[in-house]
Scaffold this motif. Sequence first.
Motif: not given
Length: 153
Positions: A138-152
Amino acid sequence: EGRKEGRREGRKEGRKEIREEIRKMGNKSSTDSIKSRKLSLYLSGSKKDDAEKLKLLLLGAGESGKSTIFKQMKVLYGQGYTPEERHKIRPFLISNINEGALDIVNAGAAVGVELTNPAALEAAETLRMLDDKRIFTDDSVSAVQTLWQDEDF
């Protein structure tokens, strides 16, 4: 379908020939000669089937993508992956996603594009700390999703 019908007819004819041969031989028939005849008929049908196949030879240096092309053609023009093949490649795909996200973060840092969002920084750290990058948590999926949505990112 016409080819299939032709093959079926050929097999029927072959069976008729075997039966006729057995009838002619009467009690003198040997099991070996019958097996031999069946094998000959099977091989002649196999040659016909093989002649109808299109063959492709992929040449290239190691790591040039020959297997990738073959796999892509299998997906596009073949029957795709079997459930067993999907199960087998799943860990590699997950690992590619997790490690690819980290590679993007590290490459950005190398050229001066740092993550500035605290949530994205935390997500990158979560991926770095994974014990096994071949499974989704759950943590890794959430982390990838968070990164994907980050503008940087």
